[in-house]
Design an enzyme around this catalytic site. Structure first.
Site: not given
Length: 523
Positions: A55, A85, A197, A281, A284, A329, A414
């Site tokens: 791949y 991309h 990646n 609070y 405290r 990844f 994906e």
């Protein structure tokens, strides 16, 4: 660390990653690391020239993983992946975050499991050393198959595309390369995939947040102690015996620090026999609230440190005969702790705003309402708390965990993604707001402190108050408080308050660190 950091060999920490990004530490490739890189690169070349299908080496990407790529087209495939991309949108990523992306990518690829060429890593390092930093958009990653879009933009300059920040200006990458007599690289098999990646976008934001949130947590104890002094609160809730009965490390650490900050305080001693039984609070319960946020920070720190020294590429190249396609990844190991830390940061701001409100109420001897004597014609410190409240509310809206969502991508290949890139950006947004929330409390606490004179607090708080007053004057009439908030924010974001606290502690042999410091420290 005196010698250069050895990529792929030394252990990277958040502090070292930041030092490398800021240029206070140099990085290098040892001969052993170079051998590993070359061996891995040779293994990929052998795969590309052979018949075994792997791949991303001789196949398409994502849902195109069954499309076989010819030997002649393997190089074009790698450059195309950077082009295709590069789809990011939005504002530019802060330059320090981009530098962290470069640092963390160099380290991950230097382990020798990605098939990257040594010349490619050396070019990335050249960009870092010469402060020629790629322009990267903030949005577009789903935090799973690597931070694909931002990493594609990050490495466009390697092939002469995209833009860089150089000499203080945004310039075309090719023009900058020509000025420096550099040619665009010709990527080999798998190199484009190896570059995009990985989780380096998420990791860079997370690394930056580790330092920033730690600074705020340290400050919250100091500023909270000053607020307690301002309203003449009690130090009893920080007693060690109480916290031994519920021994969370974060709680004990904060309680120790508060005891130390308030030790020998004339303000605390002045009301030991008063009739008030308990404080609200927000005073405290500082150990419980601040301490819980420290525990969330610690989880993020641990996860980030692991990721800084991990290989998040796919596939992993073990040899020319063995490669493994997996999911290293995937951003989930960072996305969940980032969302947890976002909630933790927001809660530090939430309790800080409540202390600011207490300071404005007045009612304690010598402390005027709205922290100013002549109110009516003056609004006093009423409106700075509005800003604090607005930021607290905004942080609440940012606390929805991005990691709770997943939208399938890549035609279903994906089908579960982390959205960790959004988690990382949101955490830093919340810290932006938190710094200003603490700034508002700080100027109000310093004002209340003034009304307690001539009494003195402990040495550390006195020194911190003196530093604040060197930048921001006491106010007895209205002025543009935005200027005060800005100055206070500068003191906070620069780390000046914390540095002063530790300097004074060292000078007077005061232990401000306690038994849990190593756990809860970035250094």
């Amino acid at each position: 660390m005196k010698h250069p950091f050895q990529f792929g060999e030394d252990t990277l920490t958040p502090a070292l990653a930041l030092a490398l990004a800021r240029g206070s530490l140099n990085g290098a490739f040892s001969s052993t690391t170079k051998e590993k890189i070359i061996k891995s690169h040779d293994a990929v070349a052998a795969i590309a020239n052979g018949d075994r299908v792997v791949y991303g080496v001789n196949t398409g990407f994502g849902p195109l993983c069954t499309t076989i790529i010819s030997k002649e087209q393997t190089r074009a495939l790698q450059e195309n992946i950077l082009r295709s991309h590069s789809v990011g949108v939005g504002d530019a990523v802060p330059q320090e975050v981009v530098k962290l992306m470069l640092v963390t990518k160099l380290h991950a690829l230097s382990f020798g499991y990605s098939g990257i060429a040594l010349a490619t890593l050396e070019r990335i390092h050249w960009h870092l050393q010469n402060d020629i930093i790629p322009m990267v958009p903030t949005q577009g990653s789903v935090g799973a198959s690597g931070d694909l879009a931002p990493l594609a933009h990050l490495f466009l300059p390697l092939i002469g595309l995209g833009q860089v920040m150089a000499d203080g200006q945004i310039q075309n990458s090719l023009e900058v390369l020509e000025k420096h007599h550099r040619e665009p690289l010709k990527l080999g098999p798998k190199e484009g995939l190896a570059l995009i990646n990985g989780t380096q976008f998420i990791l860079a934001y997370a690394t930056r947040a580790v330092e920033r949130l730690h600074n705020c947590l340290e400050l919250a104890d100091i500023i909270g102690a000053m607020s307690l002094e301002g309203v003449l609160g009690s130090a009893a809730p920080f007693h060690s015996k109480l916290h031994q009965l519920r021994p969370f490390a974060g709680n004990q650490h904060v309680a120790f620090r508060l005891r130390t900050l308030l030790k020998d305080s004339e303000m605390v001693a002045s009301h030991q026999n008063c009739g008030r039984v308990q404080d609200p609070y927000s005073l405290r319960c500082m150990p419980q609230v601040h301490g819980s946020s420290r525990s969330a920070w610690l989880h993020l720190y641990q996860q980030v440190t692991t990721e800084l020294n991990s290989v998040t590429d796919n596939p992993i190249i073990l040899s020319a005969e063995e490669s493994i396609s997996g999911g290293n990844f995937h951003g989930q190991p960072l996305a969940l702790p980032l969302d947890y830390a976002t909630l933790a940061a927001a809660e530090v701001g939430n309790i800080s705003d409540r202390r600011t409100y207490l300071l404005l109420e007045g009612g304690e001897a010598g402390l005027p309402k709205l922290l100013m004597k002549n109110t009516g014609i003056n609004s006093g410190f009423m409106i700075p708390q509005y800003t604090s409240a607005a930021l607290v509310s905004e942080n609440k809206s940012l606390c929805f965990p991005a990691s709770a969502d997943s939208i399938p991508t890549s035609l279903g290949q994906e089908d579960h993604v982390s959205m960790g890139s959004i988690s990382g950006r949101k955490l830093n947004q919340v810290i932006d707001n938190l710094e200003n929330i603490l700034a508002v409390e700080m100027i109000c606490a310093a004002q209340a402190f003034d009304y307690r004179r001539p009494m003195k607090s402990g040495k550390i708080l006195e020194a911190c108050h003196e530093l604040i007053r060197s930048q921001i004057d006491h106010a007895e009439e209205d002025r543009i408080f935005a200027n005060d908030i800005r100055k206070a924010h500068n003191l906070i974001s620069s780390g000046a308050i914390n540095s002063t606290a530790y300097d004074i502690a060292q000078k007077h042999d005061i232990n401000l660190k306690g038994d849990y410091y190593e756990q809860f420290s970035i250094s």
